[in-house]
Design an enzyme around this catalytic site. Structure first.
Site, PDB file in Angstrom:
ATOM      1  N   SER A 177      -9.046  23.090  13.373  1.00 32.91           N
ATOM      2  CA  SER A 177      -7.593  23.076  13.258  1.00 32.91           C
ATOM      3  C   SER A 177      -7.189  22.669  11.844  1.00 32.91           C
ATOM      4  CB  SER A 177      -6.999  22.092  14.263  1.00 32.91           C
ATOM      5  OG  SER A 177      -7.285  20.759  13.855  1.00 32.91           O
ATOM      6  N   LYS A 178      -5.907  22.614  11.603  1.00 35.59           N
ATOM      7  CA  LYS A 178      -5.400  22.296  10.261  1.00 35.59           C
ATOM      8  C   LYS A 178      -5.946  20.970   9.747  1.00 35.59           C
ATOM      9  CE  LYS A 178      -3.203  24.518  12.907  1.00 35.59           C
ATOM     10  NZ  LYS A 178      -3.431  24.189  14.228  1.00 35.59           N
ATOM     11  N   ARG A 179      -6.247  20.082  10.679  1.00 36.74           N
ATOM     12  CA  ARG A 179      -6.800  18.787  10.275  1.00 36.74           C
ATOM     13  C   ARG A 179      -8.058  18.958   9.430  1.00 36.74           C
ATOM     14  NH1 ARG A 179      -9.345  15.974  13.378  1.00 36.74           N
ATOM     15  NH2 ARG A 179      -9.589  17.395  15.119  1.00 36.74           N
TER      16      ARG A 179
END
Length: 485
Positions: free
Chosen positions: A244-246
């Site tokens: 994910s963007k994390r």
RNA sequence: GGCCCCAUCGUCUAUCGGUUAGGACGGCACCCUUUCAAGGUGCAGAGACGGGUUCGAUUCCCGUUGGGGCUACCA
């Protein structure tokens, strides 16, 4: 599997994610390998989240990767009349029924079931309604959804990557296929479209495994041929969690801007979740990937996305591709960096190619080349303080040394790397210096840095005149250092 | 919670019952060498656990554990 028809069906609610890109890639690979057809369908039925920008981002990403589709793009939203007609056909055939339960009632019952520790399942209460009761509610204009009546039994299929997977129907709710506003729910729209598009092999992420029995039930109820299914493993971040963007850059566009080459991205993604088996060279072109590809090599295990390996692979491709392509990629960036104008670069293609040959082997990203190119442009260079501190410890002596080099350079006939090196080694020896004692300070004088390509390759690219002026500039700078001292 | 999927070095993977468990990225060391890269060589590093089946299990079966996914009038 003869001439399969496959599709990539992203929903335009963000950017083209690397996971989605890999799903697209495998679909494309199968189609290209088997002479099949690869289609693109934009699932824009969630109007609240779908945007034109996202749709464009998907096209851009796919085009950049070189994953070309064979027929016109299908926009799911345009098929709404068919979705509705198919749902009503199911209702007419008695395979679906009207449900008048409201979303609020449902979520309340769901909450209650969960609070009681049990799993919520629709209790089919609206399927028990008497005919005239249903008719009365419809006449009164009561809103309703269409639910699929899941029959008793079990649904199983032979997954291309997992083998046999079975779901007992007791675990499948009577799911909604048409909302109260007449729009279709995902599973229904997908099946309706896949049937209409003649899809014969559905390859997607394995997060869709639990949707598959519902879809198969729909195919059967609609009287359509059930396609083959293949569920690809997911891609995880370095921490083992779903990417994910994390985890930083996850959109293919991010990598494009970072200086990753599309062929490297394709190569890297192909090897995440697939292997040709045995020992093989991991650096492959698109054509080699197609040649080596087989669904037999598809893996089941989720793979972790390793940016370091991606960069390594990019470096490999960068080093192998035709120098003209490197030039085409780098030239605009050199211009953007203000190092040269497009005309200047176009005027000396051979010089540019020589420079790029020197820099690309020292680069992993396209932008690494640009970062190292500065000393080769312009008349002057800035000196890195660390380099000066380390290599120019004796200004007075160096000034005299550089003057000697300047004389050598002015008189040296053969302006080639080998010849210049020999001459400089002789010079160093005549001064009683180790070659490194001359070369490193000289490197700083010519490039401003303690790190660069081979010194004499640098001289060749700089040319005699600029070599001379840089030496002069360095002598001048050193004069400043010694007077200060 | 229920259902489903998965399980070899830190990471990507090879192995289709018998191997000193191989390769790649990353790490470390050395070589090459004018620096940095590239390249070469070498080193460290894995079958989650417990039961079976078998002459023999990383490999087949079951369980445990761990991880992941799904569980909407989202897609």
């Amino acid at each position: 599997m003869i001439s399969p028809r496959l599709r990539f069906a992203p929903s335009p609610t963000g950017y083209l994610h690397v996971g989605g890109a890999r799903t697209a890639l495998f679909n494309w690979l199968v189609a290209r390998k088997l002479g099949g057809t690869f289609l693109l369908r934009v699932e824009d039925t969630d109007r609240a989240r779908s945007t034109d920008e996202s749709t464009q981002a998907i096209f851009d990403g796919l085009n950049w990767l070189g994953l070309d589709w064979d027929e016109d793009v299908v926009f799911q939203g345009a098929n709404l009349p068919r979705h509705r007609a198919d749902a009503e056909r199911l209702l007419a055939a008695g395979k679906a029924y009207r449900c008048f339960c409201t979303p609020d009632e449902l979520s309340e019952r769901r909450a209650k079931a969960e609070a009681a520790g049990g799993a919520f399942a629709y209790d089919r209460r609206c399927d028990q309604l008497a005919h005239d009761d249903v008719a009365r509610r419809v006449a009164a204009g009561a809103p309703f959804v269409l639910r699929f009546r899941v029959p008793d039994g079990e649904t199983a299929w032979t997954d291309l990557v997992h083998g046999r997977i079975a779901f007992p129907h007791t675990d499948i709710d009577d799911f909604v296929i048409l909302r109260s506003d007449g729009t279709p729910i995902y599973n229904h729209a997908v099946v309706s479209d896949d049937i209409a598009m003649g899809i014969t092999l559905v390859m997607r992420g394995d997060d869709h495994i639990s949707n598959t029995p519902k879809q198969i039930l729909l195919y059967e109820a609609l009287g359509a041929t059930i396609p083959q299914f293949g569920h690809l493993p997911m891609i995880h971040g370095t921490d083992g969690k779903k990417l994910s963007k994390r985890h930083g850059a996850t959109a293919v566009g991010d990598y494009q801007h970072l200086g990753i080459l599309p062929e490297a991205m394709v190569n890297f993604l192909a090897l995440l979740g697939w292997s040709p088996g045995g020992d093989f060279d991991e650096v492959m072109t698109r054509e080699q990937l197609i040649a080596a590809f087989s669904t037999d090599g598809l893996l089941k295990k989720a793979a972790v996305f390793d940016p370091q390996k991606l960069e390594w692979m990019n470096g490999q491709h960068l080093a192998k591709m035709p120098i003209e392509r490197v030039a085409a990629l780098v030239a605009p960036k050199l211009v953007a960096a203000g190092l040269a104008t497009a005309d200047e670069l176009a005027a000396k293609p051979e010089w540019l190619h020589s420079l790029l040959e020197l820099l690309r082997v020292r680069s992993r990203l396209v932008d690494d080349i640009v970062r190292q190119a500065a000393p080769f442009f312009g008349d002057t260079v800035g000196y890195e303080p660390e380099a000066v501190a380390k290599q120019w410890k004796d200004p007075a002596a160096l000034r005299a040394l550089f003057a000697s080099v300047r004389e050598l350079v002015a008189a040296h006939a053969e302006w080639s790397s080998g010849s210049l090196e020999a001459a400089h080694r002789a010079l160093a020896e005549s001064k009683g210096l180790g070659a490194g004692k001359l070369f490193q300070p000289l490197r700083v004088a010519l490039t401003g840095s303690g790190v660069s390509p081979g010194l004499f390759d640098v001289m060749v690219l700089l040319g005699r005149e600029r070599t001379r002026t840089r030496l002069l500039a360095a002598e001048e700078y050193l004069r400043g250092l010694s007077t200060d001292a």
